[in-house]
Design an enzyme around this catalytic site. Structure first.
Site, PDB file in Angstrom:
ATOM      1  N   THR A   7      37.395  39.667  23.420  1.00  0.00           N
ATOM      2  CA  THR A   7      37.217  38.504  24.295  1.00  0.00           C
ATOM      3  C   THR A   7      35.782  38.009  24.150  1.00  0.00           C
ATOM      4  OG1 THR A   7      38.839  39.391  25.843  1.00  0.00           O
ATOM      5  CG2 THR A   7      37.372  37.677  26.668  1.00  0.00           C
ATOM      6  N   THR A  41      32.877  43.585  24.615  1.00  0.00           N
ATOM      7  CA  THR A  41      31.939  42.504  24.929  1.00  0.00           C
ATOM      8  C   THR A  41      31.579  42.590  26.409  1.00  0.00           C
ATOM      9  OG1 THR A  41      33.811  40.992  25.293  1.00  0.00           O
ATOM     10  CG2 THR A  41      32.770  40.963  23.123  1.00  0.00           C
ATOM     11  N   ASN A  74      42.438  34.736  32.339  1.00  0.00           N
ATOM     12  CA  ASN A  74      41.795  35.647  33.289  1.00  0.00           C
ATOM     13  C   ASN A  74      41.194  34.901  34.477  1.00  0.00           C
ATOM     14  OD1 ASN A  74      42.523  37.909  31.930  1.00  0.00           O
ATOM     15  ND2 ASN A  74      40.502  38.403  31.129  1.00  0.00           N
ATOM     16  N   CYS A 133      37.647  43.778  32.646  1.00  0.00           N
ATOM     17  CA  CYS A 133      37.993  42.457  32.112  1.00  0.00           C
ATOM     18  C   CYS A 133      37.719  41.319  33.088  1.00  0.00           C
ATOM     19  CB  CYS A 133      39.462  42.435  31.686  1.00  0.00           C
ATOM     20  SG  CYS A 133      39.811  43.471  30.249  1.00  0.00           S
ATOM     21  N   LEU A 142      49.668  37.997  43.666  1.00  0.00           N
ATOM     22  CA  LEU A 142      49.520  37.426  44.996  1.00  0.00           C
ATOM     23  C   LEU A 142      49.532  38.542  46.045  1.00  0.00           C
ATOM     24  CD1 LEU A 142      49.202  34.404  45.719  1.00  0.00           C
ATOM     25  CD2 LEU A 142      51.579  34.429  46.505  1.00  0.00           C
ATOM     26  N   GLY A 143      49.151  39.758  45.615  1.00  0.00           N
ATOM     27  CA  GLY A 143      49.093  40.882  46.539  1.00  0.00           C
ATOM     28  C   GLY A 143      47.739  40.942  47.229  1.00  0.00           C
ATOM     29  N   LYS A 188      42.625  50.319  39.414  1.00  0.00           N
ATOM     30  CA  LYS A 188      44.040  50.039  39.610  1.00  0.00           C
ATOM     31  C   LYS A 188      44.819  51.301  39.265  1.00  0.00           C
ATOM     32  CE  LYS A 188      46.418  47.929  36.446  1.00  0.00           C
ATOM     33  NZ  LYS A 188      46.982  46.907  35.520  1.00  0.00           N
ATOM     34  N   ARG A 221      47.326  44.488  29.701  1.00  0.00           N
ATOM     35  CA  ARG A 221      47.110  44.934  31.071  1.00  0.00           C
ATOM     36  C   ARG A 221      46.979  46.451  31.041  1.00  0.00           C
ATOM     37  NH1 ARG A 221      52.564  43.375  33.562  1.00  0.00           N
ATOM     38  NH2 ARG A 221      53.158  44.009  31.448  1.00  0.00           N
ATOM     39  N   GLU A 222      45.925  46.969  31.652  1.00  0.00           N
ATOM     40  CA  GLU A 222      45.791  48.425  31.713  1.00  0.00           C
ATOM     41  C   GLU A 222      46.969  48.994  32.489  1.00  0.00           C
ATOM     42  OE1 GLU A 222      42.050  50.305  32.324  1.00  0.00           O
ATOM     43  OE2 GLU A 222      40.924  48.496  31.821  1.00  0.00           O
TER      44      GLU A 222
END
EC number: 1.1.1.22
Length: 444
Positions: A124, A88, A219, A271, A261-262, A334, A157-158
Site C-alpha cells: 500500500t 509501508t 480503507n 492498515c 457498522l458494529g 481484532k 483482512r487479518e
C-alpha cells in the site's frame, strides 16, 4: 511454461501471498533481509498468527514448491514475476508513509534484472509511487524496458487472509502507459490469477494512480463507516438511546448494509490508521488536502472511543483508578489475529495503568506481542486469572471465548462485578441477571 514467482518481503502480506501462490501450484521463492524470519519460514513456522495459513506454509515447504532466501541475486535469477510485498509503516512523528523498504527493495532488485520479467507491486503506497518506481526500474535494470511494473494492490483482512488471497472479491491491475507492455503484463497476471478469474472474480485494469488509490480509498471508506457508527454512539449516550439497535435498524437499508457498522472501541491494526493518515498527507502534497479533511475527524472519533472507554471504567470505580485492579480481556486489535499494532485494547490498558491501576491483560493469541509492546502491564494466563480480584473487567477484543464466557464463573474471581463491554458483544440481560453492573459504549 509456468511462471516462477518471487515474493519480496515475507511479513504478513508476503508470507500469505507466497504460501497461497505455492498452494496454487507455482514455484515460489520468498525473499527477506530478516535472516531469523527466513529461517522460521523455511522450517514451516509462521512468525505470526493467521488461521489456516501455517498448514499451507508447511505444505508448500514440504513439497519444495516454496523456498525462502535472503539473496536478491538468487531471486533475480529465479523469478519471472516478482511480487513486492514490503511494509509501508507510518513515519515517526508524521502522517506520511515510510517508503524506505519499498525504495530499498526496488533499488536492490532492479540492477540484478538481466532478463524480461514482471515486477508486481502489492504494498500500500501513496498515489504517484508506482510511476516513480517504474522510472527507477527502467533506468537501473540491465534489461531496461523488459522489466515491466504493474500495481496490484492487496485487500487482505487479518483473520481471513487465506480466503481473501485465494477467493478475492476483485483483482485490480494498474498497468503501464505503453500498450505493448500493458498487454504483456495483463496476460501474465491473468495467467497467475486464472483460478480466481475462472471462479468469477472481477479483473479490473486501470492506470497506476487509480490502482494505488483503490486500496487507500477502500480503507478510508471502511474507517469512515466505523467512525460514523461510533459518532452515533456518542449521540446515543447523550440521548440515552441504544446504538446497537440503531445499527441493526440501519443495516436493513441495502444502501448502507451492516458490515463495518458494529459500534464499539473502534479500529486499529497495521492498515486502517496509518493508511488514512498517509492518504491525508499525500492529498496535501497534491494540493487536494481539503478533499480529505473529513478523515481527520474520522481519526479523531476513533481515538475518542478509547478515551471514552477509560472514562466509563473510571466512573464505575467512583472516579479514580488509584489502588484499583482492572482486568483486561483482549490485546490484539481484532479477533483471529495476534497483531497489536495501534491496538485500541492495549492503548486503553496502558492509559489506565498510567492513572494508577494495577492492570492485568489476557489474549488468546497476542500475549507475546503484547508483552513486547507494553512490558509494564501485567499478564494473566487465562480470562479468569486476568480478572482475579478485579474491581472492573474490560472486554476489549471480541474473541469468541470472551463472548461465550460464563458470567457466574467470572463473578467468583473478581472483587466487584463491574464489566464494560468495549465491543458490544456480550448479552447485557445475561450478565445483569448474574449480578453484574454491565456498561457498554453507546448504550444506556
Amino acid at each position: 511454461m509456468a511462471h516462477r514467482l518471487t515474493v519480496i518481503g515475507t511479513g504478513y502480506l508476503g508470507a500469505t501471498h507466497a504460501a497461497c501462490m505455492a498452494d496454487l501450484g507455482f514455484e515460489v521463492l520468498g525473499v527477506d533481509v530478516d535472516e531469523e524470519r527466513i529461517a522460521r519460514l523455511a522450517a514451516g513456522e509462521l512468525p505470526f498468527y493467521e488461521p489456516g495459513l501455517e498448514p499451507m506454509l508447511r505444505k508448500g515447504v514440504e513439497s519444495r514448491r516454496l523456498r525462502f532466501t535472503s539473496s536478491y541475486p538468487e531471486a533475480a535469477e529465479f523469478g519471472d514475476v516478482h511480487f513486492l510485498c514490503v511494509g509501508t509503516p507510518q513515519k515517526a512523528g508524521e502522517y506520511a508513509a515510510d517508503l524506505s523498504a519499498v525504495d530499498g527493495a526496488i533499488g536492490t532488485l532492479a540492477p540484478l534484472l538481466r532478463r524480461p520479467c514482471l515486477v508486481v507491486g502489492k504494498s500500500t503506497v501513496p498515489v504517484g509511487t508506482a510511476e516513480r518506481l517504474a522510472e527507477t526500474l527502467a533506468r537501473t535494470a540491465p534489461t531496461g524496458g523488459d522489466a515491466v511494473l504493474v500495481w496490484n494492490p492487496e485487500f487482505l483482512r487479518e483473520g481471513f487472509a487465506v480466503h481473501d488471497t485465494l477467493r478475492p472479491d476483485r483483482i485490480v491491475a494498474g498497468l503501464p502507459p505503453d500498450q505493448g507492455a500493458a498487454d504483456h503484463a495483463e496476460k501474465a497476471l491473468r495467467e497467475i490469477y486464472r483460478t480466481m478469474i475462472a471462479a468469477g472474480t472481477p479483473f479490473i485494469t486501470c492506470d497506476y494512480p487509480t490502482a494505488e488509490l483503490v486500496k487507500v480509498a477502500a480503507n478510508a471508506f471502511l474507517a469512515t463507516k466505523i467512525s460514523f457508527i461510533n459518532a452515533m454512539a456518542e449521540v446515543c449516550e447523550a440521548a440515552r438511546a441504544d446504538v446497537t439497535k440503531l445499527s441493526q435498524a440501519l443495516a436493513h437499508d441495502d444502501r448502507i448494509g451492516g458490515r463495518f457498522l458494529g459500534p464499539g472501541l473502534g479500529f486499529g491494526g497495521g492498515c486502517l490508521p496509518k493508511d488514512i493518515r498517509a492518504f491525508m498527507a499525500r492529498a496535501g502534497e497534491l494540493g487536494a488536502d481539503q478533499a480529505l479533511t473529513f478523515l481527520r475527524e474520522v481519526d479523531e472519533i476513533n481515538i475518542r472511543r478509547r478515551i471514552r472507554m477509560v472514562d466509563l471504567a473510571r466512573q464505575l470505580l467512583g472516579g479514580s483508578f488509584a489502588g484499583r485492579t482492572v482486568g483486561v480481556l483482549g490485546a490484539a486489535f481484532k479477533p483471529d489475529s495476534d497483531d497489536v499494532r495501534d491496538s485500541p485494547a492495549l492503548d486503553v490498558a496502558a492509559s489506565i495503568r498510567a492513572q494508577g491501576a494495577k492492570v492485568t491483560v489476557y489474549d488468546p493469541k497476542a500475549m507475546p506481542n503484547a508483552r513486547r509492546a507494553q512490558p509494564s502491564l501485567e499478564y494473566g494466563e487465562s480470562a479468569l486469572t486476568a480478572a482475579e480480584n478485579a474491581h472492573v473487567v474490560l472486554l476489549l477484543t471480541e474473541w469468541p471465548e470472551f463472548r461465550d464466557m460464563d458470567p457466574s464463573a467470572l463473578a467468583e474471581v473478581v472483587a466487584e462485578r463491574n464489566i464494560v463491554d468495549g465491543r458490544n458483544t456480550l448479552d447485557p440481560e445475561r450478565w445483569r441477571a448474574a449480578g453484574w453492573n454491565y456498561r457498554a459504549l453507546g448504550r444506556p
